[in-house]
Design a protein around this motif. Structure first.
Motif, PDB file in Angstrom:
ATOM      1  N   GLY A 146     -35.622  -0.596   7.291  1.00 15.72           N
ATOM      2  CA  GLY A 146     -34.189  -0.935   7.326  1.00 15.72           C
ATOM      3  C   GLY A 146     -33.716  -1.558   6.024  1.00 15.72           C
ATOM      4  O   GLY A 146     -32.594  -1.302   5.573  1.00 15.72           O
ATOM      5  N   SER A 147     -34.566  -2.374   5.392  1.00 19.76           N
ATOM      6  CA  SER A 147     -34.124  -3.004   4.146  1.00 19.76           C
ATOM      7  C   SER A 147     -34.129  -1.994   2.997  1.00 19.76           C
ATOM      8  O   SER A 147     -33.281  -2.060   2.106  1.00 19.76           O
ATOM      9  N   LEU A 148     -35.045  -1.005   3.042  1.00 18.87           N
ATOM     10  CA  LEU A 148     -35.007   0.091   2.052  1.00 18.87           C
ATOM     11  C   LEU A 148     -33.727   0.910   2.215  1.00 18.87           C
ATOM     12  O   LEU A 148     -33.092   1.297   1.229  1.00 18.87           O
ATOM     13  N   VAL A 149     -33.342   1.166   3.472  1.00 19.28           N
ATOM     14  CA  VAL A 149     -32.108   1.917   3.740  1.00 19.28           C
ATOM     15  C   VAL A 149     -30.910   1.133   3.201  1.00 19.28           C
ATOM     16  O   VAL A 149     -30.023   1.688   2.540  1.00 19.28           O
ATOM     17  N   ALA A 150     -30.903  -0.183   3.443  1.00 16.63           N
ATOM     18  CA  ALA A 150     -29.805  -1.032   2.957  1.00 16.63           C
ATOM     19  C   ALA A 150     -29.731  -0.999   1.432  1.00 16.63           C
ATOM     20  O   ALA A 150     -28.648  -0.822   0.849  1.00 16.63           O
ATOM     21  N   ASP A 151     -30.889  -1.155   0.772  1.00 16.42           N
ATOM     22  CA  ASP A 151     -30.904  -1.105  -0.697  1.00 16.42           C
ATOM     23  C   ASP A 151     -30.410   0.250  -1.216  1.00 16.42           C
ATOM     24  O   ASP A 151     -29.643   0.310  -2.181  1.00 16.42           O
ATOM     25  N   ALA A 152     -30.851   1.335  -0.571  1.00 17.61           N
ATOM     26  CA  ALA A 152     -30.479   2.674  -1.044  1.00 17.61           C
ATOM     27  C   ALA A 152     -28.964   2.907  -0.908  1.00 17.61           C
ATOM     28  O   ALA A 152     -28.320   3.397  -1.838  1.00 17.61           O
ATOM     29  N   TYR A 153     -28.364   2.514   0.233  1.00 19.91           N
ATOM     30  CA  TYR A 153     -26.900   2.649   0.368  1.00 19.91           C
ATOM     31  C   TYR A 153     -26.178   1.799  -0.674  1.00 19.91           C
ATOM     32  O   TYR A 153     -25.160   2.193  -1.223  1.00 19.91           O
ATOM     33  N   SER A 154     -26.717   0.595  -0.929  1.00 28.31           N
ATOM     34  CA  SER A 154     -26.000  -0.350  -1.803  1.00 28.31           C
ATOM     35  C   SER A 154     -25.966   0.125  -3.252  1.00 28.31           C
ATOM     36  O   SER A 154     -25.191  -0.386  -4.053  1.00 28.31           O
ATOM     37  N   GLN A 155     -26.828   1.103  -3.590  1.00 29.72           N
ATOM     38  CA  GLN A 155     -26.819   1.610  -4.965  1.00 29.72           C
ATOM     39  C   GLN A 155     -25.771   2.693  -5.188  1.00 29.72           C
ATOM     40  O   GLN A 155     -25.518   3.093  -6.318  1.00 29.72           O
ATOM     41  N   LEU A 156     -25.159   3.175  -4.101  1.00 24.95           N
ATOM     42  CA  LEU A 156     -24.079   4.162  -4.249  1.00 24.95           C
ATOM     43  C   LEU A 156     -22.804   3.429  -4.676  1.00 24.95           C
ATOM     44  O   LEU A 156     -22.589   2.268  -4.324  1.00 24.95           O
ATOM     45  N   ALA A 157     -21.955   4.125  -5.420  1.00 24.95           N
ATOM     46  CA  ALA A 157     -20.702   3.512  -5.882  1.00 24.95           C
ATOM     47  C   ALA A 157     -19.760   3.268  -4.697  1.00 24.95           C
ATOM     48  O   ALA A 157     -19.701   4.084  -3.774  1.00 24.95           O
ATOM     49  N   ASP A 158     -19.074   2.128  -4.714  1.00 27.21           N
ATOM     50  CA  ASP A 158     -18.059   1.811  -3.703  1.00 27.21           C
ATOM     51  C   ASP A 158     -18.573   1.817  -2.270  1.00 27.21           C
ATOM     52  O   ASP A 158     -17.851   2.219  -1.358  1.00 27.21           O
ATOM     53  N   VAL A 159     -19.827   1.412  -2.064  1.00 25.84           N
ATOM     54  CA  VAL A 159     -20.338   1.276  -0.696  1.00 25.84           C
ATOM     55  C   VAL A 159     -20.655  -0.196  -0.427  1.00 25.84           C
ATOM     56  O   VAL A 159     -21.423  -0.809  -1.158  1.00 25.84           O
ATOM     57  N   ASP A 160     -20.006  -0.757   0.585  1.00 24.18           N
ATOM     58  CA  ASP A 160     -20.273  -2.138   1.026  1.00 24.18           C
ATOM     59  C   ASP A 160     -21.319  -2.105   2.125  1.00 24.18           C
ATOM     60  O   ASP A 160     -21.126  -1.397   3.124  1.00 24.18           O
ATOM     61  N   VAL A 161     -22.391  -2.869   1.977  1.00 23.65           N
ATOM     62  CA  VAL A 161     -23.446  -2.851   2.999  1.00 23.65           C
ATOM     63  C   VAL A 161     -23.549  -4.210   3.695  1.00 23.65           C
ATOM     64  O   VAL A 161     -23.644  -5.245   3.039  1.00 23.65           O
ATOM     65  N   THR A 162     -23.511  -4.188   5.034  1.00 23.17           N
ATOM     66  CA  THR A 162     -23.778  -5.388   5.836  1.00 23.17           C
ATOM     67  C   THR A 162     -25.067  -5.142   6.608  1.00 23.17           C
ATOM     68  O   THR A 162     -25.219  -4.094   7.230  1.00 23.17           O
ATOM     69  N   LEU A 163     -25.990  -6.100   6.530  1.00 23.74           N
ATOM     70  CA  LEU A 163     -27.280  -5.956   7.207  1.00 23.74           C
ATOM     71  C   LEU A 163     -27.425  -7.068   8.249  1.00 23.74           C
ATOM     72  O   LEU A 163     -27.366  -8.241   7.919  1.00 23.74           O
ATOM     73  N   ILE A 164     -27.628  -6.661   9.507  1.00 29.67           N
ATOM     74  CA  ILE A 164     -27.978  -7.639  10.545  1.00 29.67           C
ATOM     75  C   ILE A 164     -29.492  -7.584  10.662  1.00 29.67           C
ATOM     76  O   ILE A 164     -30.061  -6.550  11.011  1.00 29.67           O
ATOM     77  N   SER A 165     -30.142  -8.709  10.343  1.00 30.82           N
ATOM     78  CA  SER A 165     -31.586  -8.696  10.137  1.00 30.82           C
ATOM     79  C   SER A 165     -32.252  -9.803  10.958  1.00 30.82           C
ATOM     80  O   SER A 165     -31.709 -10.887  11.130  1.00 30.82           O
ATOM     81  N   ALA A 166     -33.436  -9.530  11.469  1.00 29.67           N
ATOM     82  CA  ALA A 166     -34.188 -10.555  12.188  1.00 29.67           C
ATOM     83  C   ALA A 166     -34.598 -11.649  11.199  1.00 29.67           C
ATOM     84  O   ALA A 166     -34.869 -11.363  10.033  1.00 29.67           O
ATOM     85  N   LYS A 167     -34.644 -12.897  11.685  1.00 37.62           N
ATOM     86  CA  LYS A 167     -34.913 -14.031  10.798  1.00 37.62           C
ATOM     87  C   LYS A 167     -36.188 -13.863  10.001  1.00 37.62           C
ATOM     88  O   LYS A 167     -36.233 -14.160   8.822  1.00 37.62           O
ATOM     89  N   ARG A 168     -37.245 -13.360  10.659  1.00 33.63           N
ATOM     90  CA  ARG A 168     -38.537 -13.285   9.977  1.00 33.63           C
ATOM     91  C   ARG A 168     -38.778 -11.938   9.301  1.00 33.63           C
ATOM     92  O   ARG A 168     -39.885 -11.662   8.863  1.00 33.63           O
ATOM     93  N   SER A 169     -37.773 -11.087   9.194  1.00 33.40           N
ATOM     94  CA  SER A 169     -38.055  -9.751   8.652  1.00 33.40           C
ATOM     95  C   SER A 169     -37.752  -9.661   7.161  1.00 33.40           C
ATOM     96  O   SER A 169     -37.067 -10.513   6.591  1.00 33.40           O
ATOM     97  N   LEU A 170     -38.304  -8.637   6.526  1.00 31.10           N
ATOM     98  CA  LEU A 170     -38.148  -8.447   5.083  1.00 31.10           C
ATOM     99  C   LEU A 170     -36.684  -8.223   4.730  1.00 31.10           C
ATOM    100  O   LEU A 170     -35.939  -7.615   5.479  1.00 31.10           O
ATOM    101  N   LYS A 171     -36.298  -8.712   3.560  1.00 34.66           N
ATOM    102  CA  LYS A 171     -34.903  -8.624   3.144  1.00 34.66           C
ATOM    103  C   LYS A 171     -34.776  -7.648   1.974  1.00 34.66           C
ATOM    104  O   LYS A 171     -35.705  -7.488   1.190  1.00 34.66           O
ATOM    105  N   PRO A 172     -33.609  -6.984   1.847  1.00 31.54           N
ATOM    106  CA  PRO A 172     -33.403  -6.059   0.724  1.00 31.54           C
ATOM    107  C   PRO A 172     -33.324  -6.826  -0.589  1.00 31.54           C
ATOM    108  O   PRO A 172     -33.143  -8.043  -0.598  1.00 31.54           O
ATOM    109  N   SER A 173     -33.468  -6.102  -1.703  1.00 34.74           N
ATOM    110  CA  SER A 173     -33.493  -6.790  -2.992  1.00 34.74           C
ATOM    111  C   SER A 173     -32.107  -6.944  -3.614  1.00 34.74           C
ATOM    112  O   SER A 173     -31.887  -7.847  -4.423  1.00 34.74           O
ATOM    113  N   ASN A 174     -31.143  -6.095  -3.249  1.00 36.97           N
ATOM    114  CA  ASN A 174     -29.811  -6.174  -3.863  1.00 36.97           C
ATOM    115  C   ASN A 174     -29.015  -7.352  -3.289  1.00 36.97           C
ATOM    116  O   ASN A 174     -28.693  -7.362  -2.097  1.00 36.97           O
TER     117      ASN A 174
END
Lengths: 242, 242
Positions: A29-57
């Motif tokens: 899920g965090s890879l998917v979030a990072d990949a969408y966030s690299q597209l132009a004009d795409v706003d990404v909101t991630l609902i994430s479990a407290k202990r789960s890995l986070k995207p880098s962007n």
């Protein structure tokens, strides 16, 4: 363009030191979030479990949740407040939450009453406390009673019928044919546009066998988390301009 | 000199995607491991939960475990093979492991047989599979049956009567007086040399209220994880030369 992603595993509280958790790391899920966030004009909101890995962007807006109840609240909030073009629901959601506990000793004494067994059984559990607590470990045999949680995925198209919805189905050690069949059932039941079907026994680190199925029942096979993330983006972005 | 430390929370498997976990992050235990490893001529072995925080010193030997069963195996292996001067058992060990599951529908049909209710109840659970599996989520109400796990701390002095043993006791929202009383009971029962007693409601990040109790029943109060780690080292190293 706006994209909402859920990732990681929910965790259902037993007491203040224990929980029933789903193993998902939230990495796909965090890879998917990072990949969408690299597209132009795409706003990404991630609902994430407290202990789960986070995207880098750092541009990705992250909302943390623990239980299914919190997840439902946040998904509802987001879908009521904001119009999303794409929703990727990859979170591993607990099927059950704990409603009661009973020691064997308590069950013996409570089931002895003159009621039908099942009625007595269901009344024999102590409710789970929301106060600070820790279950006593004095009894040798303990019983938990669990109730099915509401299906979060069914909320998404109810609140935003126009969004493109990607559902996830994880099963364990079954044939490709059966997995695809179950994924199609999830798609029909929750009005998904795509379903990513995967088998726990075929996931190991970055190696990750996934089938992305579309509404026509066609599927594309991917063999890594990165490829699955790219595949979801390509297929959901087809015909869109950002 | 050799020190054995356990840290983090065990996790009891429900199926291939779910577990009952203890919340411990393993941070205090890894601080203790790092602090011992900075002393001259001290070898540190850490038995750590897979998902818990790890110490920073690469000289520390780390053994990862998940379930209580794996923990028992590794603690036994270590204590049988190597002579330790100090054992700090800070791991949050599951009090119960899951032995069976039953849906409400299965219980209704199985409890209908002509047996005493409790006997029927205990026979009504399907055993937990060690094969790849995922519980079905078709039933509305589910019951879990759990059995008490063996107490790991009781093994330590049985296998190495000469080691200095630090036990841990975590309770939730109780008075200092009651906490110290319960810690002294743990000490007497398992022949601990020290017990670190703490209350979940008084732990928040690095702020961590802990009472380190010795065999004379005297206790020292600490208010941070770092101070607790230093306190454990000072008190267990008193009179030793490395």
């Amino acid at each position: 363009m706006r994209v909402l992603i859920t990732a990681g595993g929910t965790s259902e509280r037993i007491d203040d030191v224990r929980a029933i958790t789903n193993f998902s790391t939230g990495r796909l899920g965090s890879l998917v979030a990072d990949a969408y966030s690299q597209l132009a004009d795409v706003d990404v909101t991630l609902i994430s479990a407290k202990r789960s890995l986070k995207p880098s962007n750092p541009a990705i807006r992250i909302i943390e949740v623990e239980s299914v109840q919190e997840l439902i609240m946040e998904v509802t909030n987001q879908l009521e407040q904001t119009s999303f073009d794409i929703v990727v629901h990859s979170m591993a959601v607990s099927d059950y939450y704990l409603t009661g506990t009973a020691s064997q000793e308590a069950l013996i004494s409570r089931l002895g009453k003159n009621k039908s067994v099942l009625e007595a059984l269901n009344q024999a559990f102590d409710p789970i406390s929301s106060e600070p607590s820790k279950l006593s470990s004095q009894t040798e045999t303990m019983y938990f009673q669990l109730q099915q949680t509401p299906k979060v995925i069914s909320l998404i198209k109810q609140l935003q019928p126009g969004a493109c919805l990607v559902g996830f189905k994880l099963l364990v050690d079954i044939s490709e044919k059966h997995l695809v069949k179950v994924a199609k059932e999830l798609m029909a039941k929750n009005d998904c546009d795509f379903v990513l079907a995967n088998d726990k026994t075929r996931i190991s680190g970055d190696e990750h066998l996934g089938y992305l199925i579309n509404r026509q029942g066609e599927f594309t096979t991917y063999t890594s988390k990165q490829a699955i993330a790219q595949g979801i983006i390509e297929q959901t972005m087809k015909g869109r301009t950002t």
